[in-house]
Structures are given as structure tokens and as C-alpha cells.
Enzyme design. Structure first.
Site, PDB file in Angstrom:
ATOM      1  N   HIS A 199      27.313  67.129  43.144  1.00  0.00           N
ATOM      2  CA  HIS A 199      28.379  66.707  44.157  1.00  0.00           C
ATOM      3  C   HIS A 199      28.122  65.256  44.393  1.00  0.00           C
ATOM      4  O   HIS A 199      27.440  64.480  44.253  1.00  0.00           O
ATOM      5  CB  HIS A 199      28.434  67.285  45.435  1.00  0.00           C
ATOM      6  CG  HIS A 199      29.508  66.978  46.461  1.00  0.00           C
ATOM      7  ND1 HIS A 199      29.728  66.222  47.018  1.00  0.00           N
ATOM      8  CD2 HIS A 199      30.654  67.928  46.833  1.00  0.00           C
ATOM      9  CE1 HIS A 199      30.795  66.217  47.933  1.00  0.00           C
ATOM     10  NE2 HIS A 199      31.275  67.168  47.738  1.00  0.00           N
ATOM     11  N   ASP A 250      20.183  69.300  48.082  1.00  0.00           N
ATOM     12  CA  ASP A 250      21.360  69.466  48.628  1.00  0.00           C
ATOM     13  C   ASP A 250      21.579  70.901  48.696  1.00  0.00           C
ATOM     14  O   ASP A 250      21.870  71.564  47.828  1.00  0.00           O
ATOM     15  CB  ASP A 250      22.341  68.640  47.630  1.00  0.00           C
ATOM     16  CG  ASP A 250      23.695  69.073  48.103  1.00  0.00           C
ATOM     17  OD1 ASP A 250      24.022  69.787  49.053  1.00  0.00           O
ATOM     18  OD2 ASP A 250      24.644  68.269  47.519  1.00  0.00           O
ATOM     19  N   GLN A 297      25.632  74.148  49.823  1.00  0.00           N
ATOM     20  CA  GLN A 297      26.276  75.499  49.232  1.00  0.00           C
ATOM     21  C   GLN A 297      25.463  76.585  49.287  1.00  0.00           C
ATOM     22  O   GLN A 297      25.697  77.779  48.816  1.00  0.00           O
ATOM     23  CB  GLN A 297      26.940  75.145  47.995  1.00  0.00           C
ATOM     24  CG  GLN A 297      28.166  74.382  47.779  1.00  0.00           C
ATOM     25  CD  GLN A 297      29.505  74.822  48.450  1.00  0.00           C
ATOM     26  OE1 GLN A 297      29.633  75.793  48.800  1.00  0.00           O
ATOM     27  NE2 GLN A 297      30.270  73.656  48.724  1.00  0.00           N
ATOM     28  N   CYS A 311      34.831  66.823  43.876  1.00  0.00           N
ATOM     29  CA  CYS A 311      33.994  65.889  44.129  1.00  0.00           C
ATOM     30  C   CYS A 311      32.861  66.017  43.284  1.00  0.00           C
ATOM     31  O   CYS A 311      31.769  65.716  43.603  1.00  0.00           O
ATOM     32  CB  CYS A 311      33.426  66.004  45.603  1.00  0.00           C
ATOM     33  SG  CYS A 311      34.838  65.717  46.446  1.00  0.00           S
TER      34      CYS A 311
HETATM   35  N1  PLP Z   1      26.868  68.911  48.403  1.00  0.00           N
HETATM   36  C1  PLP Z   1      27.719  69.841  47.982  1.00  0.00           C
HETATM   37  C2  PLP Z   1      27.220  70.653  47.005  1.00  0.00           C
HETATM   38  C3  PLP Z   1      28.933  70.092  48.519  1.00  0.00           C
HETATM   39  O1  PLP Z   1      29.549  71.205  48.048  1.00  0.00           O
HETATM   40  C4  PLP Z   1      29.368  69.331  49.296  1.00  0.00           C
HETATM   41  C5  PLP Z   1      30.642  69.541  50.137  1.00  0.00           C
HETATM   42  O2  PLP Z   1      31.606  69.877  49.370  1.00  0.00           O
HETATM   43  C6  PLP Z   1      28.644  68.327  49.944  1.00  0.00           C
HETATM   44  C7  PLP Z   1      27.366  68.012  49.352  1.00  0.00           C
HETATM   45  C8  PLP Z   1      29.236  67.161  51.021  1.00  0.00           C
HETATM   46  O3  PLP Z   1      29.009  67.834  52.206  1.00  0.00           O
HETATM   47  P1  PLP Z   1      29.803  67.455  53.490  1.00  0.00           P
HETATM   48  O4  PLP Z   1      31.054  66.667  53.050  1.00  0.00           O
HETATM   49  O5  PLP Z   1      29.674  68.285  54.316  1.00  0.00           O
HETATM   50  O6  PLP Z   1      28.947  66.056  54.011  1.00  0.00           O
END
Ligand code: PLP
Length: 420
Positions: free
Chosen positions: A137, A214, A217, A378
Site C-alpha cells: 500500500h 503492515d 489487512q 492506494c
Molecule cells: N496498509 C494496507 C495494506 C492498507 O490496506 C491500508 C488501508 O487501506 C493501509 C496500510 C493504511 O491504513 P490507514 O489508512 O488506516 O492508515
């Protein structure tokens, strides 16, 4: 306590997984959109909230609200207790060894930026390397690019195959003596792929690199055990796991957090301040400058209770059943191609339809009461990897059922009719 809340607490005692009962715990799902029953297939963007979470948050505002860590008065002490209780719940959820390893942040994005700008900035030098994967992401790409610009370090990217699985041999080859940090997603938000984190950690640690996962998900779908995974940092967002927005968690190994410089300056992150010298507080407070999102933390704690009551294994088994049903149903749609067919994956179904733009798919489905996500999610570099500008994405939660999938397939037939 409402019947629905007490229902949550006894749910795990009942045999099987009663998805209809779970759905009733999410009042938003009962509504109609354009006169049609809502079919919510956008849980990867944000999950819906069970009544137990909504009630815990309103209870805080109705009965307990005061600033934390500051006052000697009754409400402040009580609010502090509730806030710290939520931290302990997160510790249990992640199986972290110490409660001090749990830092409350705004979400995964802030957690990654925090590590990049504290640990990363202090540790990385010109010529060092940060390794990420091709399925990240933007929030696990851009903070590292910024760090590389600041330090002269180099960003490297481990490739994936056409199914959307990491090429582990390539990843191993890319980890070398200059690799200081490996930052990978536990689960891809576009492909649903579950990455082999333990193996990645072994490979990174063998070369002396630290590992950030991360978990945005993964947290709603998998049982997370940071000690079993062996990672150094783990990031998650409350709103993806049935909690509120504006709250998330950075888990960091105690010895790393101890040694890291603070992120932002302000109240609560200090022990004493004078114009000559400021002495910083200990972790986790060192990283929580300013009034924190107290009600968010309490909502996240309630979401963790909710997940525990349903049982992570029971949720995963249910979601895997609906995923298998969805994969079969979507594969039968003429002209539909699924993007992301890893052997180990969660209920995230990205797809393209021959000759129809994903935004058109999303717009027409919306009129049928069906919420999906369309776009680059994203993850533009990942889109480029598949030669696509965008996909449509249906994503599942603990409340998703086969009827949702039948509705989606019927909606896609309507989309195709419009373009016939
Ligand atoms: N990482 C992953 C894999 C995501 O799907 C997302 C959000 O869609 C994020 C990071 C970012 O999360 P946040 O916008 O809640 O900070």
C-alpha cells in the site's frame, strides 16, 4: 448492557458460526440503499462497526470522559484506567510480551511514518537499504521513499508472481548486509495474499535487518501473534477491524522503542521540561505526544473483545467459506478476470471485466445497493505490475454471506447488460 452486546459475549458458546446473528450486531447493514438492501463488500476500505463498539464509545462520553494521565480527579483517573485497559487488550490481541510495546497512533499510516522518522532516521546511512515488496500500500512505500531521500538510503523492491505471491527466492537474494529494514504487508489489500511473515523475518534477521509488518489487512482476518512471527514492528488500524477511525497501533520490541528518539514533541511525552533540557518519558508515552484519542482506544478495545467473542478461527473459517463460494461464482461470470489468486489468501476479490472500466462497474453496482471499491486501491505500483490502471474490488468481513455474493453476481450481469 444491551441484548446485542451480551449476545456477543455468549456467541462463542454456540455451535457453528451464525452469520445472521453476527449481521444483526451491525445495525448499518439493515438499511436500504436506493430502495435495495445494502450489500456491503468494501470491508477492506473500512469495516462496519458492531453495536458493542458504538455503545462502548458512547458510554465513555456519557459516563467517563476526561483527559487521561493528567488529572487527580475521579473522572480523569477512570478515563486513564479505561485507556490503559484498552492498551492491555491490544497487548493480548497481538500477544506482545510487554504492555509498553503498544503505542497508540492514528492508524497504520502513522505507525509506519513513526518508525521511518524515528528508528529509520536514527539508524539509516547513505548506501543502506530498505526492502519492501511489490504489493505494498502507498503507506508502506512513501514513508520509506521519504526516509531514503533524507538519508541517502536506497529502496529495493521484492517482486511477486502472476498469482500475486511473493517470490521468496528473489526476496532472499535482495536481503544483504546493507539491508537495515524489511517492511512488508502481512496481507495485501488488493490481492488478499497472506505473506509468509515468519520466513521473511528469519531471512531478514539472518542478515541483521529489522522487520516491520503492515498488519492493516491482517488484523481483521487472522490470529496475530507478534512473538510467533518474530517481527520487530507491527502496525494496524482500528477501523479495518470493526473499531473506530483515528486509532491504530504500533507494536515495537521494547528494546527498540527504548532506544528510539521521540516522534513528535508535546504534552505527555516528557518527564520534565526546562528551556535548557527536556527529559523524555518512557515508551509508549514517549511516542504519544498530546491528548490521545481516548474514545478511539476504548472503541478499539471493544472491537478486540468483539473479535475474541466471535473467535478469530471461527471468523476465518466462515470468511474462507464465503471466499471459496465467491471465487467460484465470479469465475463463472463471462469476461471476468480475478487479480490475485494466491493459495493462501483472505476474502479480498479484485477483478476486471472485459471492456468495462472498473469505475463504471462500481457506479452501476452502487445503484443496486452494492458497495465495492474501484480504483488503484492506494497501490499504484502493484497496478502497474499487472498492467492495469484500476480494478474493482469486493472485500469480505465477518458479516459477509453467500447472499452478498449472489447479489454481486446479479449486479455484474446488469453491468454487462448496460454495456452490451
Ligand atoms: N496498509 C494496507 C495494506 C492498507 O490496506 C491500508 C488501508 O487501506 C493501509 C496500510 C493504511 O491504513 P490507514 O489508512 O488506516 O492508515
Amino acid at each position: 448492557m444491551s441484548d446485542l452486546q451480551s449476545g456477543v459475549q455468549t456467541l462463542h458458546l454456540t455451535a457453528g458460526y451464525d452469520v445472521e446473528r453476527v449481521r444483526r450486531m451491525f445495525p448499518i447493514l439493515a438499511q436500504q440503499i436506493y430502495g435495495k438492501p445494502l450489500i456491503y463488500l468494501d470491508s477492506a476500505a473500512t469495516s462496519q462497526k458492531p453495536l458493542a463498539v458504538i455503545e462502548a464509545m458512547s458510554h465513555f462520553f456519557l459516563q467517563e470522559n476526561a483527559n487521561v494521565h493528567r488529572g487527580v480527579h475521579y473522572l480523569s483517573v477512570r478515563a486513564t484506567e479505561e485507556y490503559e485497559k484498552a492498551r492491555s487488550k491490544v497487548q493480548g490481541f497481538l500477544n506482545a510480551e510487554h504492555v509498553e510495546e503498544i503505542v497508540f497512533v492514528r492508524g497504520t499510516t502513522e505507525a509506519v511514518n513513526l518508525v521511518a522518522q524515528t528508528y529509520g532516521k536514527a539508524q539509516l546511512r547513505d548506501g543502506d537499504e530498505v526492502l519492501i515488496s511489490a504489493m505494498e500500500h502507498h503507506s508502506n512505500i512513501v514513508p520509506w521513499q521519504m526516509l531514503c531521500e533524507q538519508t541517502g538510503a536506497r529502496l529495493r523492491v521484492a517482486p511477486i508472481d502472476d498469482a500475486g505471491e511473493l517470490l521468496l527466492d528473489e526476496l532472499e537474494r535482495l536481503i544483504g548486509p546493507r539491508t537495515r529494514l524489511v517492511a512488508v504487508t502481512h496481507v495485501s489489500n488488493v490481492l488478499g495474499t497472506i505473506n509468509p511473515i515468519r520466513r521473511i523475518v528469519e531471512l531478514a534477521h539472518a542478515q541483521g535487518a529489522r522487520v516491520l509488518i503492515d498488519g492493516a489487512q491482517a488484523a481483521p482476518h487472522l490470529k496475530i501473534d507478534v512473538r510467533a512471527l518474530g517481527c520487530d514492528f507491527y502496525a494496524l488500524s482500528g477501523h479495518k477491524m470493526y473499531g473506530p477511525t483515528g486509532i491504530g497501533v504500533l507494536y515495537g520490541r521494547r528494546e527498540l522503542l527504548d532506544a528510539m528518539p521521540p516522534y513528535q514533541g508535546g504534552g505527555d511525552m516528557i518527564l520534565s521540561v526546562s528551556f535548557e533540557k527536556t527529559i523524555y518519558n518512557k515508551p509508549p508515552y514517549k511516542f504519544e505526544a498530546g491528548t490521545p484519542n481516548m474514545v478511539g482506544a476504548i472503541g478499539l478495545g471493544a472491537a478486540i473483545d468483539f473479535l475474541a467473542a466471535l473467535g478469530p478461527e471461527a471468523i476465518a473459517a466462515h470468511e474462507q467459506r464465503v471466499l471459496a463460494y465467491a471465487q467460484k461464482a465470479l469465475a463463472a461470470v463471462p469476461g471476468l478476470r480475478l487479480i490475485g489468486t494466491a493459495a493462501q489468501k483472505v476474502g479480498v476479490l479484485s477483478f476486471v471485466l472485459d471492456g468495462i472500466h472498473p469505475h463504471d462497474i462500481g457506479t452501476i453496482l452502487d445503484r443496486e445497493g452494492i458497495a465495492i471499491r474501484t480504483g488503484h486501491h492506494c497501490a499504484q505500483p502493484l497496478m502497474n505490475r499487472f498492467g492495469l490502471a484500476a480494478t474493482a474490488r469486493a472485500s469480505l468481513g465477518c458479516y459477509s454471506n453467500e447472499q452478498d455474493i449472489d447479489g454481486l453476481v446479479a449486479g455484474l450481469a446488469k453491468v454487462q447488460e448496460v454495456f452490451r
